[in-house]
Design an enzyme around this catalytic site. Structure first.
Site, PDB file in Angstrom:
ATOM      1  N   ASP A   1      35.709  -2.211 -33.343  1.00 49.06           N
ATOM      2  CA  ASP A   1      35.817  -0.967 -34.110  1.00 49.06           C
ATOM      3  C   ASP A   1      36.320  -1.226 -35.532  1.00 49.06           C
ATOM      4  O   ASP A   1      37.071  -2.179 -35.771  1.00 49.06           O
ATOM      5  CB  ASP A   1      36.766  -0.010 -33.368  1.00 49.06           C
ATOM      6  CG  ASP A   1      36.604   1.431 -33.834  1.00 49.06           C
ATOM      7  OD1 ASP A   1      35.584   1.744 -34.476  1.00 49.06           O
ATOM      8  OD2 ASP A   1      37.504   2.243 -33.547  1.00 49.06           O
TER       9      ASP A   1
ATOM     10  N   HIS B   1      28.643  -2.763 -40.800  1.00 48.70           N
ATOM     11  CA  HIS B   1      27.970  -3.157 -39.553  1.00 48.70           C
ATOM     12  C   HIS B   1      27.355  -4.558 -39.701  1.00 48.70           C
ATOM     13  O   HIS B   1      27.400  -5.359 -38.775  1.00 48.70           O
ATOM     14  CB  HIS B   1      26.887  -2.139 -39.187  1.00 48.70           C
ATOM     15  CG  HIS B   1      27.429  -0.777 -38.861  1.00 48.70           C
ATOM     16  ND1 HIS B   1      28.528  -0.589 -38.046  1.00 48.70           N
ATOM     17  CD2 HIS B   1      27.041   0.469 -39.251  1.00 48.70           C
ATOM     18  CE1 HIS B   1      28.770   0.715 -37.948  1.00 48.70           C
ATOM     19  NE2 HIS B   1      27.895   1.380 -38.671  1.00 48.70           N
TER      20      HIS B   1
ATOM     21  N   LEU C   1      29.161 -19.521 -21.127  1.00 44.32           N
ATOM     22  CA  LEU C   1      29.744 -18.209 -21.385  1.00 44.32           C
ATOM     23  C   LEU C   1      28.817 -17.066 -20.952  1.00 44.32           C
ATOM     24  O   LEU C   1      27.635 -17.065 -21.262  1.00 44.32           O
ATOM     25  CB  LEU C   1      30.030 -18.080 -22.891  1.00 44.32           C
ATOM     26  CG  LEU C   1      30.528 -16.714 -23.380  1.00 44.32           C
ATOM     27  CD1 LEU C   1      31.940 -16.431 -22.886  1.00 44.32           C
ATOM     28  CD2 LEU C   1      30.473 -16.637 -24.906  1.00 44.32           C
TER      29      LEU C   1
HETATM   30  C1  IPE Z   1      33.593   2.816 -29.786  1.00 39.94           C
HETATM   31  O1  IPE Z   1      33.902   3.035 -31.120  1.00 39.94           O
HETATM   32  C2  IPE Z   1      32.173   2.354 -29.639  1.00 39.94           C
HETATM   33  C3  IPE Z   1      31.875   1.025 -30.149  1.00 39.94           C
HETATM   34  C4  IPE Z   1      32.736   0.190 -30.672  1.00 39.94           C
HETATM   35  C5  IPE Z   1      30.500   0.614 -30.008  1.00 39.94           C
HETATM   36  P1  IPE Z   1      33.763   4.481 -31.797  1.00 39.94           P
HETATM   37  O2  IPE Z   1      34.166   4.308 -33.222  1.00 39.94           O
HETATM   38  O3  IPE Z   1      32.440   5.058 -31.530  1.00 39.94           O
HETATM   39  O4  IPE Z   1      34.847   5.313 -30.985  1.00 39.94           O
HETATM   40  P2  IPE Z   1      35.660   6.622 -31.375  1.00 39.94           P
HETATM   41  O5  IPE Z   1      34.665   7.668 -31.802  1.00 39.94           O
HETATM   42  O6  IPE Z   1      36.566   6.265 -32.497  1.00 39.94           O
HETATM   43  O7  IPE Z   1      36.419   6.993 -30.150  1.00 39.94           O
HETATM   44  C1  IPE Z   2      32.303   0.144 -34.863  1.00 42.70           C
HETATM   45  O1  IPE Z   2      32.647   0.534 -36.147  1.00 42.70           O
HETATM   46  C2  IPE Z   2      30.821  -0.028 -34.695  1.00 42.70           C
HETATM   47  C3  IPE Z   2      30.178   1.018 -33.879  1.00 42.70           C
HETATM   48  C4  IPE Z   2      30.792   1.999 -33.290  1.00 42.70           C
HETATM   49  C5  IPE Z   2      28.748   0.923 -33.730  1.00 42.70           C
HETATM   50  P1  IPE Z   2      32.633   2.060 -36.601  1.00 42.70           P
HETATM   51  O2  IPE Z   2      31.290   2.366 -37.157  1.00 42.70           O
HETATM   52  O3  IPE Z   2      33.068   2.945 -35.499  1.00 42.70           O
HETATM   53  O4  IPE Z   2      33.718   2.028 -37.757  1.00 42.70           O
HETATM   54  P2  IPE Z   2      34.813   3.126 -38.064  1.00 42.70           P
HETATM   55  O5  IPE Z   2      35.542   3.423 -36.802  1.00 42.70           O
HETATM   56  O6  IPE Z   2      34.089   4.320 -38.587  1.00 42.70           O
HETATM   57  O7  IPE Z   2      35.694   2.487 -39.096  1.00 42.70           O
HETATM   58 MG    MG Z   3      34.862   3.652 -34.899  1.00 44.27          MG
END
Ligand code: IPE
Ligand code: IPE
Ligand code: MG
Length: 257
Positions: free
Chosen positions: A32, A49, A143
Site C-alpha cells: 500500500d 504503481h 519460492l
Molecule cells: C489494499 O489497499 C489493496 C491492495 C494493496 C491491492 P487499498 O489501498 O485498496 O485499501 P484501503 O482502501 O486503504 O483499505
Molecule cells: C496500493 O497503493 C496499490 C493498489 C491498491 C493497487 P494505493 O494505490 O492504494 O496507494 P494509496 O493508498 O492511495 O497511497
Molecule cells: Mg491504498
C-alpha cells in the site's frame, strides 16, 4: 540469539536477530501507498504503481535469497474496481507487462507463480497470461509466489462455501462433518503453508479484505514505508519484528511452561 531465516541464508545481512521465533514460512504483503508516494514526489498516481512493480521485483529477490517458503502479495482487490477507470486500466496493463517481462526470469529462479482471486472471463488476454504463468512454473520447487489479483477474502470464503455446499448437495459430504480443514482446503490458498506474518506498508492498520481466514493467528506488522520505497531492509525489519513476537496461539507464554 542469532537465527538464520531458513534455507539459503549465506551472508551476514541475511541473518536477523531473534528472541526465539524461527523465520516465517509464509509471508503476506499488503502493498500500500503507491498513490501517496506519487503525490509526495509530485507525480501522477500511475507513476507510483510503476515504481511499485520495481518494489515487487526487489521483494521477490530478497524473499528468495532469505529462503522464505511462500510470499503472497495483494496486487488488486475486489474493491479496487471502484477506482477511476484510467487507474484500473493502468493497473491491468502493469500486471500484463509484469508477466510478459518477468515470467522467464521467475521461472529460471525456480519460482512457482500462482494467482488467487476471481478470474475475469471478459479479459481473455489476462486470462491466458495468468494461465501461462501458472502453467510454466507449476512444477517449480522454489519460492511459492502467489499474487492476489481481483481478490477479496469475503469473496474467497463465499466461493469456498459454494464448493462445499455443492459437495453436500451431491451427497459426497455430510454437512455435520464439515471441518476447519474442509474450509481451509476449499480456499484459494489450500496448498500454501499456514500464514505466519502479514505486512502492510504505508502506515494503514487494517486488512482491507485480505486473507481474513488465513490471518487468524498471523503476526501483523505495519510499516510506515510507502510501497514503492520497500526494499530488502524493510523486509528484514518486518522479519526482525516477527522474530521478537511471542506466538501463543491461545496457549501460554513459552517461558511459563
Ligand atoms: C489494499 O489497499 C489493496 C491492495 C494493496 C491491492 P487499498 O489501498 O485498496 O485499501 P484501503 O482502501 O486503504 O483499505
Ligand atoms: C496500493 O497503493 C496499490 C493498489 C491498491 C493497487 P494505493 O494505490 O492504494 O496507494 P494509496 O493508498 O492511495 O497511497
Ligand atoms: Mg491504498
Amino acid at each position: 540469539m542469532k537465527l538464520g531465516v531458513r534455507r539459503g541464508a549465506s551472508t551476514e545481512s541475511e541473518t536477523v536477530t531473534t528472541a526465539g521465533n524461527a523465520g516465517p514460512r509464509h509471508v503476506a504483503i499488503i502493498m500500500d501507498g503507491n498513490g501517496r508516494w506519487a503525490k509526495a514526489h509530485g507525480l501522477p498516481r500511475v507513476e507510483g504503481h510503476r515504481r511499485g512493480v520495481e518494489a515487487v521485483r526487489r521483494t521477490v529477490a530478497a524473499a528468495r535469497e532469505l529462503g522464505i517458503e511462500a510470499v503472497t502479495i495483494y496486487s488488486f482487490s475486489s474493491e479496487n474496481w471502484t477506482r477511476p477507470a484510467a487507474e484500473i486500466s493502468e493497473l491491468m496493463s502493469l500486471m500484463k507487462r509484469f508477466i510478459r517481462s518477468d515470467l522467464k526470469k521467475l521461472h529460471e529462479h525456480n519460482i512457482r507463480v500462482r494467482v488467487i482471486g476471481e478470474r475475469h472471463p471478459s479479459d481473455v488476454e489476462m486470462q491466458s497470461l495468468l494461465e501461462e504463468a501458472e502453467g510454466l512454473t507449476r512444477d517449480n520447487s522454489g519460492l511459492k509466489l502467489t499474487v492476489a489479483f481481483n481478490y477479496g477474502a469475503r469473496n474467497e470464503m463465499l466461493r469456498a462455501t459454494r464448493k462445499l455446499a455443492a459437495e453436500v448437495a451431491a451427497g459426497r459430504l455430510d454437512a455435520d462433518a464439515i471441518s476447519e480443514e474442509h474450509v481451509a482446503g476449499a480456499l484459494d490458498t489450500a496448498d500454501l503453508p499456514p500464514l505466519d506474518l502479514m505486512i502492510r506498508t504505508s502506515g494503514e492498520q487494517r486488512l482491507s479484505n485480505f486473507l481474513l481466514w488465513q490471518a487468524a493467528y498471523a503476526e501483523l506488522v505495519f510499516l510506515p514505508v510507502l510501497w514503492p520505497d520497500f526494499d530488502r531492509s524493510s523486509l528484514e525489519q518486518a522479519l526482525s519484528e516477527y522474530a521478537r513476537r511471542d506466538r501463543r496461539f491461545g496457549g501460554i507464554c513459552q517461558t511459563e511452561l
